[in-house]
Motif scaffolding. Sequence first.
Motif, PDB file in Angstrom:
ATOM      1  N   ASP A  80      14.148 -17.441  10.433  1.00 35.98           N
ATOM      2  CA  ASP A  80      15.308 -18.112   9.851  1.00 35.98           C
ATOM      3  C   ASP A  80      15.619 -19.417  10.579  1.00 35.98           C
ATOM      4  OD1 ASP A  80      15.567 -16.151   7.968  1.00 35.98           O
ATOM      5  OD2 ASP A  80      17.242 -15.118   8.945  1.00 35.98           O
ATOM      6  N   GLU A  81      15.494 -19.386  11.904  1.00 32.20           N
ATOM      7  CA  GLU A  81      15.766 -20.595  12.694  1.00 32.20           C
ATOM      8  C   GLU A  81      14.700 -21.657  12.471  1.00 32.20           C
ATOM      9  OE1 GLU A  81      18.125 -18.521  16.459  1.00 32.20           O
ATOM     10  OE2 GLU A  81      15.938 -18.564  16.434  1.00 32.20           O
TER      11      GLU A  81
ATOM     12  N   LEU B 151      12.126 -19.292  18.499  1.00 32.91           N
ATOM     13  CA  LEU B 151      12.879 -19.334  17.249  1.00 32.91           C
ATOM     14  C   LEU B 151      12.439 -18.213  16.300  1.00 32.91           C
ATOM     15  CD1 LEU B 151      13.506 -22.159  18.417  1.00 32.91           C
ATOM     16  CD2 LEU B 151      13.451 -23.039  16.084  1.00 32.91           C
ATOM     17  N   SER B 152      13.407 -17.652  15.595  1.00 35.84           N
ATOM     18  CA  SER B 152      13.119 -16.651  14.563  1.00 35.84           C
ATOM     19  C   SER B 152      12.678 -17.389  13.299  1.00 35.84           C
ATOM     20  CB  SER B 152      14.378 -15.842  14.250  1.00 35.84           C
ATOM     21  OG  SER B 152      15.365 -16.688  13.652  1.00 35.84           O
TER      22      SER B 152
ATOM     23  N   THR C 272      15.510 -23.310   9.184  1.00 32.80           N
ATOM     24  CA  THR C 272      16.597 -24.277   9.328  1.00 32.80           C
ATOM     25  C   THR C 272      16.095 -25.557   9.986  1.00 32.80           C
ATOM     26  OG1 THR C 272      18.228 -22.505   9.537  1.00 32.80           O
ATOM     27  CG2 THR C 272      18.874 -24.677  10.342  1.00 32.80           C
ATOM     28  N   ARG C 273      15.301 -25.418  11.049  1.00 29.03           N
ATOM     29  CA  ARG C 273      14.797 -26.586  11.786  1.00 29.03           C
ATOM     30  C   ARG C 273      13.913 -27.477  10.907  1.00 29.03           C
ATOM     31  NH1 ARG C 273      13.212 -27.413  17.340  1.00 29.03           N
ATOM     32  NH2 ARG C 273      14.777 -25.840  17.891  1.00 29.03           N
TER      33      ARG C 273
ATOM     34  N   SER D  20      12.390 -15.178  22.575  1.00 33.00           N
ATOM     35  CA  SER D  20      12.923 -15.845  23.770  1.00 33.00           C
ATOM     36  C   SER D  20      12.633 -15.040  25.031  1.00 33.00           C
ATOM     37  CB  SER D  20      14.430 -16.088  23.630  1.00 33.00           C
ATOM     38  OG  SER D  20      15.107 -14.866  23.442  1.00 33.00           O
TER      39      SER D  20
END
Length: 224
Positions: free
Chosen positions: A176-177, A173-174, A180-181, A130
């Motif tokens: 992990d993110e 986004l990491s 999830t997405r 970010s």
Amino acid sequence: MISVLLADDQALVRAGFRALLNAEPDIRVVAEAADGLEAVKQAQQTRPDVVLMDIRMPGVDGLEATKRIAADPALAATRVVILTTFELDEYVFEALRGGASGFLVKDTEPVELLRGVRAVAAGDALLSPSVTRRVIGEFAGKPGHHRQVAPPAQLDQLTDREREVLVLVAEGLSNDEIATRLVISPATAKTHVSRTMIKLGARDRAQLVVYAYEAGLIRPGWLT
């Protein structure tokens, strides 16, 4: 042992960083340089894990030195961290574009500097995506900055999922993110990111963010 090259034209600054780094049991300063040309030469001779690179140096500056190090196949494992006075510095954007793995503000806390050196040496992103995106977004949309840096064929090598992952990395986004997405496992997300980096010739996630902007997959202001 993490080997570090210090490149700064101020001897006092180098001395301060050297004392701090050499006090750690797992870090060793292996070379120093007062200008960019010497930094490249010392990097080629010592092949350090990390180069702490000041931008404003006489003769060959830190930007050009970073590009030369990033372009040298023999230094593929060397990571360049830019030392800057201002977080949102136009030169930081150019350095990320040129192959730097991130940046540290010069007045950062010692513990943050040490954490940064260890993170980069371990292959992790020094900056959160970010922060990278914010820096790039600040300058990528300015006249003269937007340009296509990779041939379309390079982008065409990506699968639809990999292209999707590239955009999500650029969003900040990491892994992990991203998992999830996209409703996939973190391990699968990491694999997609790794394959995308290999196909695009990116040294790390910072380069993926730069690439996504310059390939036109994402534009400044889309996500603010």
